[in-house]
Design a protein around this motif. Structure first.
Motif, PDB file in Angstrom:
ATOM      1  N   ASN A 268      -7.215   9.733  -1.464  1.00  0.00           N
ATOM      2  CA  ASN A 268      -8.369   9.265  -1.849  1.00  0.00           C
ATOM      3  C   ASN A 268      -8.568   9.127  -2.829  1.00  0.00           C
ATOM      4  O   ASN A 268      -9.641   7.193  -2.089  1.00  0.00           O
ATOM      5  CB  ASN A 268      -9.268  10.637  -1.475  1.00  0.00           C
ATOM      6  CG  ASN A 268      -9.005  11.349  -0.394  1.00  0.00           C
ATOM      7  OD1 ASN A 268      -9.159  11.116   0.726  1.00  0.00           O
ATOM      8  ND2 ASN A 268      -9.571  12.595  -0.886  1.00  0.00           N
TER       9      ASN A 268
ATOM     10  N   TYR B  69       0.916  -0.991   0.516  1.00  0.00           N
ATOM     11  CA  TYR B  69      -0.035  -0.063   0.005  1.00  0.00           C
ATOM     12  C   TYR B  69       0.691   1.312  -0.217  1.00  0.00           C
ATOM     13  O   TYR B  69       0.650   2.456  -0.720  1.00  0.00           O
ATOM     14  CB  TYR B  69      -1.014   0.442   1.008  1.00  0.00           C
ATOM     15  CG  TYR B  69      -1.682   1.107   1.465  1.00  0.00           C
ATOM     16  CD1 TYR B  69      -2.530   2.112   0.714  1.00  0.00           C
ATOM     17  CD2 TYR B  69      -1.335   2.131   2.160  1.00  0.00           C
ATOM     18  CE1 TYR B  69      -3.385   2.585   0.303  1.00  0.00           C
ATOM     19  CE2 TYR B  69      -1.986   3.409   3.285  1.00  0.00           C
ATOM     20  CZ  TYR B  69      -3.244   3.874   1.343  1.00  0.00           C
ATOM     21  OH  TYR B  69      -3.881   4.684   2.270  1.00  0.00           O
TER      22      TYR B  69
ATOM     23  N   LEU C  60      -7.729   1.390   0.940  1.00  0.00           N
ATOM     24  CA  LEU C  60      -7.053   0.694   1.097  1.00  0.00           C
ATOM     25  C   LEU C  60      -6.936  -0.646   1.033  1.00  0.00           C
ATOM     26  O   LEU C  60      -7.694  -1.270   0.937  1.00  0.00           O
ATOM     27  CB  LEU C  60      -7.943   1.190   2.704  1.00  0.00           C
ATOM     28  CG  LEU C  60      -7.247   2.581   3.833  1.00  0.00           C
ATOM     29  CD1 LEU C  60      -8.028   2.707   4.817  1.00  0.00           C
ATOM     30  CD2 LEU C  60      -5.507   2.284   4.119  1.00  0.00           C
TER      31      LEU C  60
ATOM     32  N   GLU D  96      -4.492   2.083   8.258  1.00  0.00           N
ATOM     33  CA  GLU D  96      -4.993   3.150   8.326  1.00  0.00           C
ATOM     34  C   GLU D  96      -3.837   4.001   9.269  1.00  0.00           C
ATOM     35  O   GLU D  96      -3.307   5.647   9.108  1.00  0.00           O
ATOM     36  CB  GLU D  96      -6.217   3.114   9.570  1.00  0.00           C
ATOM     37  CG  GLU D  96      -7.668   2.882   9.123  1.00  0.00           C
ATOM     38  CD  GLU D  96      -7.360   1.374   8.674  1.00  0.00           C
ATOM     39  OE1 GLU D  96      -7.052   0.777   9.415  1.00  0.00           O
ATOM     40  OE2 GLU D  96      -8.956   0.840   8.279  1.00  0.00           O
ATOM     41  N   ASP D  97      -2.726   3.538  10.151  1.00  0.00           N
ATOM     42  CA  ASP D  97      -1.582   4.056  10.390  1.00  0.00           C
ATOM     43  C   ASP D  97      -0.754   4.137   9.476  1.00  0.00           C
ATOM     44  O   ASP D  97      -0.097   5.577   9.059  1.00  0.00           O
ATOM     45  CB  ASP D  97      -0.841   3.242  11.164  1.00  0.00           C
ATOM     46  CG  ASP D  97      -1.361   2.475  12.269  1.00  0.00           C
ATOM     47  OD1 ASP D  97      -2.447   2.587  12.557  1.00  0.00           O
ATOM     48  OD2 ASP D  97      -1.187   1.244  12.245  1.00  0.00           O
TER      49      ASP D  97
ATOM     50  N   ARG E  25      -1.856   5.280   6.231  1.00  0.00           N
ATOM     51  CA  ARG E  25      -2.868   6.338   5.671  1.00  0.00           C
ATOM     52  C   ARG E  25      -3.335   7.893   6.591  1.00  0.00           C
ATOM     53  O   ARG E  25      -2.523   7.970   5.479  1.00  0.00           O
ATOM     54  CB  ARG E  25      -4.033   5.856   5.084  1.00  0.00           C
ATOM     55  CG  ARG E  25      -4.855   6.489   4.503  1.00  0.00           C
ATOM     56  CD  ARG E  25      -6.436   6.474   4.650  1.00  0.00           C
ATOM     57  NE  ARG E  25      -6.658   6.440   6.266  1.00  0.00           N
ATOM     58  CZ  ARG E  25      -8.092   5.904   7.038  1.00  0.00           C
ATOM     59  NH1 ARG E  25      -8.585   5.529   5.660  1.00  0.00           N
ATOM     60  NH2 ARG E  25      -8.480   6.292   7.843  1.00  0.00           N
ATOM     61  N   ASP E  26      -2.715   7.709   7.478  1.00  0.00           N
ATOM     62  CA  ASP E  26      -3.059   8.357   8.324  1.00  0.00           C
ATOM     63  C   ASP E  26      -1.925   9.851   8.919  1.00  0.00           C
ATOM     64  O   ASP E  26      -1.639  10.537   8.522  1.00  0.00           O
ATOM     65  CB  ASP E  26      -3.215   8.367   9.936  1.00  0.00           C
ATOM     66  CG  ASP E  26      -4.798   7.782  10.651  1.00  0.00           C
ATOM     67  OD1 ASP E  26      -5.282   7.991   9.044  1.00  0.00           O
ATOM     68  OD2 ASP E  26      -4.694   6.927  10.943  1.00  0.00           O
TER      69      ASP E  26
END
Length: 339
Positions: free
Chosen positions: A315, A225, A319, A279-280, A282-283
């Motif tokens: 965006n 990712y 994910l 999510e870690d 992505r943040d």
């Protein structure tokens, strides 16, 4: 809740002590902790008066170790940063005088006020943790972190950071104005004496925390990712955004993918998990990628900001669907707004 002392207490106490001096700026403080855990360097950008320098100094006081502040000015020379050789007339030999960069935490204040020749003096020590002076090489202390500040609105007397220098920073954090309530507290504290942060950690404890963060499990899907995000900055068409290609001259280097995963691992550690989640990654993607894009003249003419491009890519890239493959550690909650 009986928190794990290795994860919760030193970090929570560190944050508590820093917040004796700093009001708000929760995002900046979190990124500073992540940089410490991931052994990455941090570039902080914001207009004057937002306590950028004060936040870094307060953090240095809480973790102990050697701290040096280098005020970058147009007349600075590389020897003022890394050190130089001095001839000793009595012995008839050259002696090495190490510069202020030999510290655990180095604050490069207003780094864009020094010419590229001085900024480039930091390249070797930031990447390889060593400095070569003459024919000798000297290792930097451990841990070693550079936190730099720069002013984005004043162009006179400033020099753009070379791309090679900017790429050495794990993250670039933009600091905004405080809210009205936070600014009220800032003024109120300035009217009093205020509390000085107390030392709650030493370099050995920080090294232990770094090793604990290194043990966080990262699924290969998260690495993939991060690579997809970095690759999309070089060719936005890969993320289904072909119209953005004309705005980007050069995208993020592979160092961005590495730093994204390392920072995500540290963030997962802060969130009390023994494994990282997409999510870690992505943040933290915006902070890791924004300073690595070189925009085209067309982007500058259309007032396109790197943040706009990175947000569109985040965006557009979905994910990955990953289920944790290691047992979850005891949850250690980390709430910067309530500490």
């Amino acid at each position: 809740m009986d928190n794990d002392p290795l994860t919760a207490r030193p970090l929570e106490q560190t944050l508590y002590e820093v917040k004796k001096t700093i009001v708000g700026q929760d995002e900046l403080l979190q990124k500073m902790i992540i940089a410490l855990l991931a052994r990455g360097h941090l570039l902080v950008e914001g207009v004057p008066g937002l306590a950028k320098t004060l936040a870094i100094k307060a953090l240095a006081e809480t973790i102990g170790g050697a701290f040096q502040r280098i005020q970058f000015t147009p007349d600075l020379v590389p020897a003022d940063v890394v050190g130089t050789r001095i001839y000793n007339q009595q012995s008839g030999e050259f002696q090495v005088n190490l510069g202020p960069v030999f510290a655990n935490l180095v604050l490069a204040d207003e780094i864009n006020r020094a010419p590229a020749k001085v900024q480039s003096a930091l390249l070797e020590v930031m990447q390889e943790r060593q400095v070569t002076i003459g024919r000798e090489t000297f290792a930097s202390p451990k841990p070693f972190l550079v936190m730099a500040t720069q002013n984005p609105i004043e162009s006179e007397g400033t020099y753009p950071l070379p791309e090679a220098q900017v790429d050495r920073f794990m993250m670039k954090v933009k600091v905004g104005y405080p809210s009205a309530a936070e600014e009220f507290v800032v003024v109120e504290r300035m009217l009093g004496l205020g509390e000085k942060p107390q030392r709650v950690m030493d370099p050995e404890q920080l090294a232990s925390l770094q090793q604990a963060a290194d043990a966080v499990y990262v699924d290969p899907g998260i690495i993939q990712y991060a690579v997809r995000l970095a690759t999309a900055t070089r060719n936005p068409a890969l993320a289904g955004l072909p119209d953005l290609g004309r705005f980007v001259t050069f995208g993020a280097s592979p160092r961005a993918s590495i730093n994204m995963v390392l920072a995500a691992r540290a963030l997962a550690f802060l969130r009390g998990r023994g494994y990282a989640l997409p999510e870690d990654c992505r943040d933290l993607a915006l902070d890791v990628l924004r300073h690595r894009l070189v925009l085209s003249y067309e982007a500058l003419a259309d007032n396109v900001d790197p943040d706009d491009i990175v947000r569109a890519i985040i965006n557009a890239v979905p994910l990955p669907d990953i289920s944790p493959q290691v047992p979850e550690r005891e949850q250690v909650q980390w709430h910067p707004s309530t500490t």
